[in-house]
Scaffold this active site. Structure first.
Site, PDB file in Angstrom:
ATOM      1  N   ASN A 105      11.380   7.127  -3.355  1.00 16.54           N
ATOM      2  CA  ASN A 105      10.563   8.056  -4.127  1.00 16.54           C
ATOM      3  C   ASN A 105      11.389   9.294  -4.445  1.00 16.54           C
ATOM      4  O   ASN A 105      12.532   9.407  -4.017  1.00 16.54           O
ATOM      5  CB  ASN A 105       9.260   8.395  -3.383  1.00 16.54           C
ATOM      6  CG  ASN A 105       9.544   9.038  -2.042  1.00 16.54           C
ATOM      7  OD1 ASN A 105      10.065  10.137  -1.966  1.00 16.54           O
ATOM      8  ND2 ASN A 105       9.207   8.327  -0.967  1.00 16.54           N
ATOM      9  N   LYS A 165      21.827 -10.689  -0.839  1.00 19.75           N
ATOM     10  CA  LYS A 165      21.484 -10.165  -2.163  1.00 19.75           C
ATOM     11  C   LYS A 165      20.720 -11.215  -2.983  1.00 19.75           C
ATOM     12  O   LYS A 165      21.152 -12.366  -3.090  1.00 19.75           O
ATOM     13  CB  LYS A 165      22.764  -9.759  -2.896  1.00 19.75           C
ATOM     14  CG  LYS A 165      22.468  -9.011  -4.179  1.00 19.75           C
ATOM     15  CD  LYS A 165      23.721  -8.653  -4.945  1.00 19.75           C
ATOM     16  CE  LYS A 165      23.324  -8.101  -6.297  1.00 19.75           C
ATOM     17  NZ  LYS A 165      24.368  -8.299  -7.283  1.00 19.75           N
ATOM     18  N   PRO A 209       3.188   1.896   8.994  1.00 17.29           N
ATOM     19  CA  PRO A 209       2.392   2.699   9.930  1.00 17.29           C
ATOM     20  C   PRO A 209       2.211   4.108   9.366  1.00 17.29           C
ATOM     21  O   PRO A 209       3.124   4.643   8.740  1.00 17.29           O
ATOM     22  CB  PRO A 209       3.265   2.742  11.200  1.00 17.29           C
ATOM     23  CG  PRO A 209       4.650   2.375  10.750  1.00 17.29           C
ATOM     24  CD  PRO A 209       4.489   1.504   9.540  1.00 17.29           C
ATOM     25  N   ASP A 210       1.029   4.675   9.547  1.00 17.49           N
ATOM     26  CA  ASP A 210       0.816   6.066   9.112  1.00 17.49           C
ATOM     27  C   ASP A 210       1.227   6.976  10.283  1.00 17.49           C
ATOM     28  O   ASP A 210       0.508   7.107  11.267  1.00 17.49           O
ATOM     29  CB  ASP A 210      -0.654   6.279   8.725  1.00 17.49           C
ATOM     30  CG  ASP A 210      -0.847   7.623   8.053  1.00 17.49           C
ATOM     31  OD1 ASP A 210      -0.239   8.613   8.508  1.00 17.49           O
ATOM     32  OD2 ASP A 210      -1.590   7.685   7.053  1.00 17.49           O
ATOM     33  N   ILE A 211       2.383   7.591  10.139  1.00 19.82           N
ATOM     34  CA  ILE A 211       2.970   8.344  11.259  1.00 19.82           C
ATOM     35  C   ILE A 211       2.116   9.563  11.581  1.00 19.82           C
ATOM     36  O   ILE A 211       1.796   9.846  12.737  1.00 19.82           O
ATOM     37  CB  ILE A 211       4.419   8.765  10.913  1.00 19.82           C
ATOM     38  CG1 ILE A 211       5.219   7.535  10.438  1.00 19.82           C
ATOM     39  CG2 ILE A 211       5.097   9.414  12.114  1.00 19.82           C
ATOM     40  CD1 ILE A 211       6.551   7.863   9.800  1.00 19.82           C
ATOM     41  N   PHE A 264       1.479  17.110   5.023  1.00 20.62           N
ATOM     42  CA  PHE A 264       1.647  17.524   3.637  1.00 20.62           C
ATOM     43  C   PHE A 264       0.848  16.558   2.771  1.00 20.62           C
ATOM     44  O   PHE A 264       0.634  15.412   3.167  1.00 20.62           O
ATOM     45  CB  PHE A 264       3.132  17.472   3.232  1.00 20.62           C
ATOM     46  CG  PHE A 264       3.873  18.749   3.534  1.00 20.62           C
ATOM     47  CD1 PHE A 264       4.049  19.167   4.840  1.00 20.62           C
ATOM     48  CD2 PHE A 264       4.400  19.529   2.504  1.00 20.62           C
ATOM     49  CE1 PHE A 264       4.727  20.345   5.132  1.00 20.62           C
ATOM     50  CE2 PHE A 264       5.077  20.706   2.782  1.00 20.62           C
ATOM     51  CZ  PHE A 264       5.246  21.117   4.092  1.00 20.62           C
ATOM     52  N   LYS A 271      -7.982  14.052   2.809  1.00 21.64           N
ATOM     53  CA  LYS A 271      -6.817  13.501   3.532  1.00 21.64           C
ATOM     54  C   LYS A 271      -6.715  14.124   4.931  1.00 21.64           C
ATOM     55  O   LYS A 271      -6.408  13.451   5.905  1.00 21.64           O
ATOM     56  CB  LYS A 271      -5.556  13.788   2.716  1.00 21.64           C
ATOM     57  CG  LYS A 271      -4.373  12.939   3.072  1.00 21.64           C
ATOM     58  CD  LYS A 271      -3.228  13.094   2.066  1.00 21.64           C
ATOM     59  CE  LYS A 271      -3.322  12.119   0.914  1.00 21.64           C
ATOM     60  NZ  LYS A 271      -2.209  12.228  -0.024  1.00 21.64           N
ATOM     61  N   LYS A 308      -6.802  11.825   8.222  1.00 19.99           N
ATOM     62  CA  LYS A 308      -5.618  11.701   9.075  1.00 19.99           C
ATOM     63  C   LYS A 308      -5.796  12.410  10.425  1.00 19.99           C
ATOM     64  O   LYS A 308      -5.036  12.176  11.353  1.00 19.99           O
ATOM     65  CB  LYS A 308      -4.409  12.293   8.366  1.00 19.99           C
ATOM     66  CG  LYS A 308      -4.168  11.673   6.994  1.00 19.99           C
ATOM     67  CD  LYS A 308      -2.781  11.147   6.856  1.00 19.99           C
ATOM     68  CE  LYS A 308      -2.585  10.543   5.486  1.00 19.99           C
ATOM     69  NZ  LYS A 308      -1.336   9.799   5.400  1.00 19.99           N
TER      70      LYS A 308
HETATM   71  N1  CTP Z   1       2.540  10.159   6.066  1.00 17.28           N
HETATM   72  C1  CTP Z   1       3.014   9.576   7.221  1.00 17.28           C
HETATM   73  N2  CTP Z   1       3.164   8.217   7.286  1.00 17.28           N
HETATM   74  C2  CTP Z   1       2.854   7.435   6.239  1.00 17.28           C
HETATM   75  C3  CTP Z   1       2.371   8.026   5.033  1.00 17.28           C
HETATM   76  C4  CTP Z   1       2.219   9.393   4.993  1.00 17.28           C
HETATM   77  O1  CTP Z   1       3.309  10.288   8.190  1.00 17.28           O
HETATM   78  N3  CTP Z   1       3.023   6.129   6.326  1.00 17.28           N
HETATM   79  C5  CTP Z   1       2.320  11.614   6.038  1.00 17.28           C
HETATM   80  C6  CTP Z   1       3.231  12.385   5.100  1.00 17.28           C
HETATM   81  O2  CTP Z   1       4.404  12.810   5.762  1.00 17.28           O
HETATM   82  C7  CTP Z   1       2.346  13.553   4.724  1.00 17.28           C
HETATM   83  C8  CTP Z   1       0.947  12.978   4.750  1.00 17.28           C
HETATM   84  O3  CTP Z   1       1.018  11.819   5.564  1.00 17.28           O
HETATM   85  O4  CTP Z   1       2.388  14.574   5.679  1.00 17.28           O
HETATM   86  C9  CTP Z   1       0.364  12.631   3.426  1.00 17.28           C
HETATM   87  O5  CTP Z   1       1.263  11.850   2.686  1.00 17.28           O
HETATM   88  P1  CTP Z   1       0.847  11.358   1.233  1.00 17.28           P
HETATM   89  O6  CTP Z   1       1.930  10.471   0.707  1.00 17.28           O
HETATM   90  O7  CTP Z   1       0.400  12.516   0.403  1.00 17.28           O
HETATM   91  O8  CTP Z   1      -0.462  10.556   1.586  1.00 17.28           O
HETATM   92  P2  CTP Z   1      -0.761   9.038   1.783  1.00 17.28           P
HETATM   93  O9  CTP Z   1      -1.211   8.804   3.164  1.00 17.28           O
HETATM   94  O10 CTP Z   1       0.372   8.221   1.309  1.00 17.28           O
HETATM   95  O11 CTP Z   1      -2.033   8.894   0.859  1.00 17.28           O
HETATM   96  P3  CTP Z   1      -2.160   8.508  -0.678  1.00 17.28           P
HETATM   97  O12 CTP Z   1      -1.003   7.587  -0.979  1.00 17.28           O
HETATM   98  O13 CTP Z   1      -3.490   7.876  -0.739  1.00 17.28           O
HETATM   99  O14 CTP Z   1      -2.111   9.795  -1.457  1.00 17.28           O
END
Ligand code: CTP
Length: 399
Positions: free
Chosen positions: A208, A286, A304-306, A324, A338, A342
């Site tokens: 990204n 590859k 995983p959502d950290i 963030f 959010k 979270k």
């Molecule tokens: N984050 C994280 N682990 C993930 C995804 C997100 O720790 N797998 C954390 C990011 O570091 C940030 C926050 O979650 O602090 C929000 O990230 P964002 O990309 O805005 O949100 P998403 O959870 O990806 O939600 P969405 O894609 O629905 O906007």
């Protein structure tokens, strides 16, 4: 307070040198002793007599002053301090430092010292933005030199932009932080930053546009307030700050593991732009076109959502968890939900729509969402956002 701290203050030759006289007073107000060193050019702006009177100390000026060598040699002078401060640090002084020149007392002291060095740059905006100065700045940061400012604003030369020396209270705060005396002394803060790379095969990945600039600035600002910082960073465009514990990772999975392995933190800030999905059928070799014209089908699995995992820890949750939210629409509404989803304490929301220039740019415009509601901050440099957020974090941990 800077009680009994010894500061060697090198005053460079710029119009901002007049502020350095006030700096001597303010450092002494905090209990520090200040030994001033004036470059030749500095003497065009302030007199040795005023520096000496304010410091209540002898002023050092010349490398070849034999009386001084008899009293205290330049090596000893450079080491007797707890911290060396260069204010104003002119383009010329920065270039000398970066190049390792030692042809006058100031540059020789800077080469000879075994103590940390803090510089407060001050120069015309074009000189500041010149690639040579920016190159020297990067070199100095890489060498572990601490930097405060410069500020942005009207300059004595009539131009506007970054280049003004930081205000005296900010330099005093930076001195305190450099001596490990900031409000976050003894605190451990975990920061995630940068993008993640999710491999497709050994040469391709999904990424990204995050540059890592905001997370990096935040880690530096937290360090400057005295925190011990663990900085878990994906492959960012900007180098990690000096003086923090850097853990480099590639994918979201690696980042989650690094966060898990980090020592217990008092606060955690998740500034990384983590990929939501990884490629489940990533190839070990590859991927080749097979000639059929058919694109390979990638299968995705959720990462995983950290942030959510750490926020919902029942044991070892940091006292303050900050997330963030990068949004392109309905920033406050999306970020507010959010935060709930979270389970973090604060969300720093920003609008990353292409028109804002925020993603990958130097500026940021944030809304801080907490129990107290949504607080909109004016647009400002990412460094300034970082300084203010770090101060807020310090206030929250003090309470
Ligand atoms: N984050 C994280 N682990 C993930 C995804 C997100 O720790 N797998 C954390 C990011 O570091 C940030 C926050 O979650 O602090 C929000 O990230 P964002 O990309 O805005 O949100 P998403 O959870 O990806 O939600 P969405 O894609 O629905 O906007």
């Amino acid at each position: 307070m800077l009680t009994n701290k010894r500061i060697l203050l090198i005053i460079g030759g710029g119009i901002a040198a007049y502020k350095s006289l006030d700096l001597i007073r303010r450092l002494r107000d905090q209990g520090a002793s200040v030994t001033p060193v004036l470059t030749r050019a500095a003497e065009e702006f302030v007199t040795p007599l005023s520096a000496s009177a304010l410091a209540a100390q002898k002023v050092y000026r010349d490398l070849f002053d034999l009386t001084d060598e008899a009293e205290m040699g330049h090596i000893e002078l450079s080491r007797a301090a707890d911290l060396v401060v260069v204010a104003p640090a002119t383009a010329d002084l920065m270039a000398k430092m970066a190049g390792g020149l030692a042809n006058d007392l100031a540059s020789t002291l800077l080469m000879a010292t075994d103590k940390r060095v803090l510089i407060a740059p001050a120069m015309n905006v074009r000189m500041w933005e010149h690639p040579a100065t920016q190159r020297n700045l990067a070199t100095l940061k890489g060498d572990g030199v601490l930097v405060v400012g410069p500020d942005e604003g009207n300059m004595a030369c009539g131009e506007f932009g970054p280049g003004r020396m930081s205000e005296v209270p900010d330099i005093v705060a930076a001195v305190g932080a450099a001596l490990g005396d900031g409000p976050l002394k003894g605190k451990h803060v975990l920061v995630t930053s940068g993008p993640t790379h999710e491999p497709i095969d050994p040469v391709r990945y999904i990424a990204n546009r995050s540059s890592g600039a905001q997370g990096t600035a935040l880690a530096a600002a937290l360090r400057d307030l005295g925190a011990k910082v663990t900085f878990v960073t994906g492959p960012a465009n900007v180098p990690p700050p000096a003086g923090v514990n850097v853990v480099r990772v590639e994918s979201a999975g690696d980042m989650a593991a690094a966060v898990d392995a980090a020592p217990q933190a008092d606060a955690a800030v998740f500034a990384a732009a983590v990929a939501d999905w990884r490629v489940l059928n990533a190839s070990g070799s590859k991927m080749k076109k097979d000639g059929s014209g058919k694109a390979p089908a990638l299968e995705f699995g959720e990462n995983p959502d950290i942030l959510a995992t750490v926020s919902k820890r029942t044991q070892g949750r940091p006292r303050l968890v900050v997330g963030f939210a990068a949004e392109t629409d309905d920033v406050v509404e999306n970020a507010t939900s959010k935060r709930k989803r979270k389970g973090c304490d604060w969300i720093v929301a920003n609008d990353v729509s292409p028109g804002t220039g925020i993603m990958g740019g130097d500026q940021n415009k944030i809304v801080l969402i907490s129990d107290d509601g949504a607080e909109e901050w004016p647009r400002m440099g990412k460094d300034e956002v970082a300084r203010r957020l770090a101060q807020r974090i310090a206030d929250a941990l003090a309470g």
